[in-house]
Design a protein around this motif. Structure first.
Motif, mmCIF file in Angstrom:
data_model
loop_
_atom_site.group_PDB
_atom_site.id
_atom_site.type_symbol
_atom_site.label_atom_id
_atom_site.label_comp_id
_atom_site.label_asym_id
_atom_site.label_seq_id
_atom_site.Cartn_x
_atom_site.Cartn_y
_atom_site.Cartn_z
ATOM 1 N N LEU A 22 -2.817 -4.044 0.251
ATOM 2 C CA LEU A 22 -1.432 -4.229 -0.162
ATOM 3 C C LEU A 22 -0.996 -5.674 -0.067
ATOM 4 C CD1 LEU A 22 0.217 -1.155 1.579
ATOM 5 C CD2 LEU A 22 -0.399 -1.390 -0.828
ATOM 6 N N ALA A 23 -1.374 -6.369 0.991
ATOM 7 C CA ALA A 23 -0.844 -7.704 1.245
ATOM 8 C C ALA A 23 -1.815 -8.821 0.898
ATOM 9 C CB ALA A 23 -0.432 -7.817 2.715
ATOM 10 N N LEU B 223 7.498 -6.410 5.077
ATOM 11 C CA LEU B 223 6.936 -5.422 5.987
ATOM 12 C C LEU B 223 7.959 -5.129 7.076
ATOM 13 C CD1 LEU B 223 3.397 -7.021 6.381
ATOM 14 C CD2 LEU B 223 3.973 -5.041 4.961
ATOM 15 N N ARG C 132 6.522 -9.621 -0.639
ATOM 16 C CA ARG C 132 6.350 -8.340 0.035
ATOM 17 C C ARG C 132 7.008 -8.408 1.402
ATOM 18 N NH1 ARG C 132 3.631 -3.848 -0.727
ATOM 19 N NH2 ARG C 132 2.538 -4.746 -2.506
ATOM 20 N N ASP D 34 7.435 -3.762 -1.930
ATOM 21 C CA ASP D 34 7.038 -4.704 -2.964
ATOM 22 C C ASP D 34 8.289 -5.246 -3.649
ATOM 23 O OD1 ASP D 34 5.911 -6.164 -4.979
ATOM 24 O OD2 ASP D 34 4.762 -4.520 -5.862
ATOM 25 N N TRP E 25 -3.400 -2.101 4.483
ATOM 26 C CA TRP E 25 -2.481 -3.212 4.234
ATOM 27 C C TRP E 25 -3.233 -4.454 3.771
ATOM 28 C CZ3 TRP E 25 1.871 -1.272 3.475
ATOM 29 C CH2 TRP E 25 2.308 -0.173 4.211
ATOM 30 N N SER F 170 5.976 -0.893 3.779
ATOM 31 C CA SER F 170 5.596 -2.019 2.941
ATOM 32 C C SER F 170 6.434 -1.957 1.673
ATOM 33 C CB SER F 170 4.110 -1.946 2.594
ATOM 34 O OG SER F 170 3.768 -2.984 1.692
#
Length: 409
Positions: free
Chosen positions: A21-22, A333, A331, A67, A18, A65
């Motif tokens: 990803l983040a 979560l 994003r 997007d 993550w 997650s």
């Protein structure tokens, strides 16, 4: 069928995933090159699971997650078509065509304190579905669930605007009732509990469940007796068509509004006559954003601006569900803890805030937990979703709403 998760992963290993990803800076995390890949549910939607060494035992987290920059992705409110109704998240997701989702707000689950009064199943906080305002928030003292963190209230929401950006906000009801004698204040919209001395509106969105619960309890005590000073007026086509001394039940036709009053509100409604012209107006006003909400759901914040709220409970551990915001709102979560026996100690609210921050969230929001905590997703090639965590009650609990993730390739 509940999906059995595969091999357990350490929290730091998965946090490295993550991190990529983040865009979070995770000090001491395992290098991303060594981390296992997350599972792609659909374009822009990924899943992973991991263990957390919590204060009261090992917890197991399931995380989606999402997007929001991906043009194929949409998010929305899952609900059974009526405010006062419940269904399992898997059923709600499949009926709406979602590829994944989690359970949502706390709700009116029982009425043991009020014999003969039906539990409505309605949620605590505001709810917006596809831009449509379904309901407003009950008074703070009427909510179900753990104590609110200091400085928060039932009007708090997690939502995504029409600009595809996730936010934490407050949605406040503004409403009025125009009569021949003047204007009355409207203080409720499709709520299972009305403020003392107020008038609330019920529309076709409410459903067929009795409206009697709306006049029970007080602003500070959910278990207080039901009011004995009540009145109900039905408005169709802008005119009063009927009245009754107590709240009724049954479906409300489109274009009809039922006004329910308690104490001072009941006394005001008694002044209305059948045939009198009445105009009912209501809207939910955002405290922060001027962008309309595509969807919004109730709960309470636990993390804002990258910092946990002061006063979060650090003692009581439980299975929990939470939503987080990363990348400036681009994003989302979604976290649901596992309710299997070996993980049922769960996390404290303070630990939830810390976990969401480690996942890269700058803001996070607690949703209903315990037997309600459910994460569903559609496996590759499957016709519908399945449950990917283990609900702590051994089976899915019907809930009033949830957050759905949709893919439109």
């Amino acid at each position: 069928m509940t999906r059995r998760f595969g091999r357990f992963r350490t929290v730091l290993t998965v946090l490295a995933v993550w991190n990529v990803l983040a865009g979070a800076a995770l000090v001491g995390a395992t290098p991303a090159s060594a981390a296992p890949d997350a599972t792609e549910i659909a374009p822009g939607v990924e899943y992973t699971d991991f263990d957390i060494a919590a204060a009261n035992g090992v917890a197991h987290a399931h995380v989606l997650s999402v997007d929001l920059r991906d043009k194929h992705v949409q998010v929305g409110l899952l609900h059974p078509g009526a405010v006062a109704a419940r269904a399992t998240i898997s059923r709600l997701a499949d009926s709406a065509g979602a590829v994944a989702g989690v359970n949502g707000d706390f709700f009116n689950i029982t009425e043991t304190q009020h014999p003969g009064v039906e539990a409505t199943g309605a949620s605590v906080g505001p709810a917006v579905a596809a831009g449509h305002r379904l309901k407003a928030a009950v008074p703070n003292g009427q909510r179900f669930g753990p104590a609110l963190p200091p400085g928060t209230n039932t009007e708090q929401v997690f939502g995504v605007g029409t600009d595809r950006t996730a936010r934490l906000d407050r949605l406040v009801l503004e409403g009025s009732i125009g009569t021949t004698e003047g204007t009355l204040r409207l203080r409720g919209l499709n709520q299972y509990a009305l403020p003392e001395g107020s008038i609330g509106a019920f529309t076709s969105d409410w459903g067929a469940v009795s409206r009697a619960r709306a006049v029970c309890g007080t602003d500070t005590d959910r278990a207080a007796p039901c009011s004995t000073d009540t009145y109900e007026v039905m408005v169709t086509g802008g005119r009063v068509v009927s009245a009754a001394d107590s709240p009724g039940r049954g479906p409300i036709a489109s274009g009809t509004t039922v006004l329910v009053g308690r104490e001072a509100g009941a006394q005001q409604l008694r002044k209305l006559s059948v045939g009198e012209k009445v105009t009912v107006r209501h809207r939910l006003v955002a405290a922060k954003s001027r962008v309309p909400y595509a969807f919004a759901i109730g709960g309470y914040p636990v993390l804002t601006g990258g910092r946990p709220l002061p006063g979060l409970d650090a003692r009581v551990s439980a299975v929990r569900t939470a939503a987080g915001i990363a990348n400036g709102g681009r994003r989302m979560l979604l976290l649901a803890l596992d309710g299997a026996a070996e993980f049922r100690t769960g996390l404290t609210i303070a630990e939830v805030a810390d976990t969401m921050r480690e996942l890269g969230a700058t803001d996070a929001f607690s949703l209903d937990g315990g037997g309600s905590s459910t994460l569903v997703a559609r496996a590759s090639g499957a016709a519908g979703v399945s449950v990917w965590n283990h609900p702590s009650g051994s089976a899915e609990r019907p809930v009033p709403n949830g957050i759905g993730v949709f893919s439109n390739p």
